[in-house]
Design a protein around this motif. Structure first.
Motif, PDB file in Angstrom:
ATOM      1  N   TRP A  13      56.212 -50.788 -71.881  1.00 37.12           N
ATOM      2  CA  TRP A  13      56.136 -49.434 -71.353  1.00 37.12           C
ATOM      3  C   TRP A  13      57.490 -49.001 -70.787  1.00 37.12           C
ATOM      4  CZ3 TRP A  13      52.011 -47.437 -73.214  1.00 37.12           C
ATOM      5  CH2 TRP A  13      50.779 -48.069 -73.172  1.00 37.12           C
ATOM      6  N   PRO A  14      57.799 -47.727 -70.861  1.00 36.41           N
ATOM      7  CA  PRO A  14      59.068 -47.228 -70.314  1.00 36.41           C
ATOM      8  C   PRO A  14      58.958 -46.939 -68.806  1.00 36.41           C
ATOM      9  CG  PRO A  14      57.918 -45.441 -71.409  1.00 36.41           C
ATOM     10  CD  PRO A  14      57.090 -46.674 -71.636  1.00 36.41           C
ATOM     11  N   TYR A  15      59.019 -47.983 -68.008  1.00 37.70           N
ATOM     12  CA  TYR A  15      58.889 -47.813 -66.569  1.00 37.70           C
ATOM     13  C   TYR A  15      60.093 -47.055 -66.010  1.00 37.70           C
ATOM     14  CZ  TYR A  15      55.124 -51.255 -66.582  1.00 37.70           C
ATOM     15  OH  TYR A  15      53.950 -51.917 -66.823  1.00 37.70           O
ATOM     16  N   PRO A  16      59.841 -46.155 -65.047  1.00 36.58           N
ATOM     17  CA  PRO A  16      60.959 -45.532 -64.336  1.00 36.58           C
ATOM     18  C   PRO A  16      61.514 -46.496 -63.299  1.00 36.58           C
ATOM     19  CG  PRO A  16      58.914 -44.818 -63.360  1.00 36.58           C
ATOM     20  CD  PRO A  16      58.531 -45.708 -64.527  1.00 36.58           C
ATOM     21  N   SER A  17      62.598 -46.108 -62.668  1.00 39.20           N
ATOM     22  CA  SER A  17      63.044 -46.862 -61.492  1.00 39.20           C
ATOM     23  C   SER A  17      62.219 -46.409 -60.288  1.00 39.20           C
ATOM     24  CB  SER A  17      64.533 -46.633 -61.234  1.00 39.20           C
ATOM     25  OG  SER A  17      64.780 -45.267 -60.924  1.00 39.20           O
ATOM     26  N   TYR A  55      47.737 -42.751 -72.661  1.00 45.19           N
ATOM     27  CA  TYR A  55      48.727 -42.759 -73.729  1.00 45.19           C
ATOM     28  C   TYR A  55      48.602 -44.017 -74.571  1.00 45.19           C
ATOM     29  CZ  TYR A  55      50.701 -39.047 -70.907  1.00 45.19           C
ATOM     30  OH  TYR A  55      50.848 -37.882 -70.203  1.00 45.19           O
ATOM     31  N   THR A  56      49.348 -44.036 -75.666  1.00 47.36           N
ATOM     32  CA  THR A  56      49.555 -45.234 -76.465  1.00 47.36           C
ATOM     33  C   THR A  56      51.051 -45.556 -76.415  1.00 47.36           C
ATOM     34  OG1 THR A  56      50.059 -44.074 -78.535  1.00 47.36           O
ATOM     35  CG2 THR A  56      47.718 -44.445 -78.016  1.00 47.36           C
ATOM     36  N   PRO A  57      51.432 -46.750 -76.850  1.00 42.53           N
ATOM     37  CA  PRO A  57      52.864 -47.047 -76.864  1.00 42.53           C
ATOM     38  C   PRO A  57      53.683 -46.048 -77.678  1.00 42.53           C
ATOM     39  CG  PRO A  57      51.609 -49.073 -77.078  1.00 42.53           C
ATOM     40  CD  PRO A  57      50.610 -47.948 -77.159  1.00 42.53           C
ATOM     41  N   GLY A 180      38.983 -43.185 -75.471  1.00 42.39           N
ATOM     42  CA  GLY A 180      40.141 -42.434 -75.904  1.00 42.39           C
ATOM     43  C   GLY A 180      39.954 -40.933 -75.898  1.00 42.39           C
ATOM     44  N   THR A 181      38.736 -40.467 -75.585  1.00 42.37           N
ATOM     45  CA  THR A 181      38.495 -39.024 -75.589  1.00 42.37           C
ATOM     46  C   THR A 181      39.340 -38.318 -74.542  1.00 42.37           C
ATOM     47  OG1 THR A 181      36.227 -39.372 -76.372  1.00 42.37           O
ATOM     48  CG2 THR A 181      36.727 -37.225 -75.408  1.00 42.37           C
ATOM     49  N   LEU A 185      42.200 -35.515 -74.833  1.00 43.08           N
ATOM     50  CA  LEU A 185      42.205 -34.297 -74.031  1.00 43.08           C
ATOM     51  C   LEU A 185      43.570 -34.081 -73.401  1.00 43.08           C
ATOM     52  CD1 LEU A 185      40.811 -31.929 -72.503  1.00 43.08           C
ATOM     53  CD2 LEU A 185      40.116 -33.615 -70.777  1.00 43.08           C
ATOM     54  N   ASN A 186      44.114 -35.113 -72.796  1.00 38.84           N
ATOM     55  CA  ASN A 186      45.434 -35.003 -72.190  1.00 38.84           C
ATOM     56  C   ASN A 186      46.488 -34.635 -73.236  1.00 38.84           C
ATOM     57  OD1 ASN A 186      47.461 -35.562 -69.951  1.00 38.84           O
ATOM     58  ND2 ASN A 186      48.085 -37.124 -71.434  1.00 38.84           N
ATOM     59  N   GLU A 187      46.439 -35.278 -74.384  1.00 39.60           N
ATOM     60  CA  GLU A 187      47.413 -35.003 -75.440  1.00 39.60           C
ATOM     61  C   GLU A 187      47.307 -33.554 -75.920  1.00 39.60           C
ATOM     62  OE1 GLU A 187      50.632 -35.932 -77.874  1.00 39.60           O
ATOM     63  OE2 GLU A 187      49.717 -37.116 -76.266  1.00 39.60           O
TER      64      GLU A 187
END
Length: 226
Positions: A13-17, A55-57, A180-181, A185-187
């Protein structure tokens, strides 16, 4: 006896700082937080939980570069704001103190809720506020122990009242129409203005019909006196 199958590795995952600021170290809420929480692990857990459910990767957003957690004495529970790339979560030390009996789960639940606000889509700012809070709230019940203990399933009023009412309604949609529904919805709120027809696209039913079905479901579980 063959060994159990290996667990799937966590996606990259793209973690923030992360940064943290505690404005009153002498506050009882600060002591509770530090006694129960490893802040780096907790913030990574909150981000990973949001990513896993929404999300997905391949779809996870990468624009958030930094999250600052501010622990300070204040009214309320928490709120999140900031720019597209830099977010701030302000968390009430008073609330942590008042949640001493379940401090760890309460802290993690609030961090997950607020982290959703750092990453969720909002239909180009046109989605109802109650829907935004409901999406943020659903992750607590989905993670089971992180749902606030005072939350109850309610079917009076409107579906988009937010928080517990909308969160449990969305949880029901997720369970009825498939894993995944809510991610879908979010997407669907990413690149176009919110339109309630999105629910029909996802489930085949209008939002008014979904709310009616959900109310009937709760009446069956709890009895007619709601």
């Amino acid at each position: 006896m063959p060994p159990p199958p290996p667990h799937d590795p966590e996606p990259h995952w793209p973690y923030p700082s992360f940064n943290v600021r505690i404005e009153d170290l002498a506050h009882p809420g600060a002591k509770l937080f530090l006694d129960h929480i490893r802040v780096d692990e907790a913030l990574r857990y909150a981000v990973a939980t949001v990513f896993r459910w929404l999300y997905t990767p391949n779809s996870v957003p990468t624009h958030v570069e930094q999250v600052l957690l501010v622990l300070r004495p204040m009214d309320g529970v928490a709120h999140t704001f900031g720019s597209r790339t830099h977010k701030e979560i302000h968390f009430s030390l008073n609330h942590i103190r008042n949640s001493e009996a379940r401090a760890k789960d309460e802290i993690l639940g609030v961090l997950v809720h607020e982290m959703v606000h750092c990453y969720q889509y909002n239909g180009l700012d046109k989605a109802p506020g109650g829907l935004i809070e409901g999406v943020a709230g659903i992750l607590g019940p989905l993670e089971r122990r992180l749902g606030p203990p005072h939350w109850k399933k309610e079917a009076d009023g409107e579906w988009d009242a937010g928080y517990q009412k909308t969160a449990y309604f969305l949880e029901w949609i997720e369970s009825r129409y498939g894993d995944g529904t809510i991610r879908e919805l979010n997407e669907g709120l990413k690149d176009k203005e919110y339109d309630e027809h999105i629910f029909k696209d996802l489930t085949g039913r209008k939002i008014s019909k979904l709310w009616k079905l959900y109310r009937a479901h709760l009446e069956e579980l709890q009895g007619p006196a709601l």
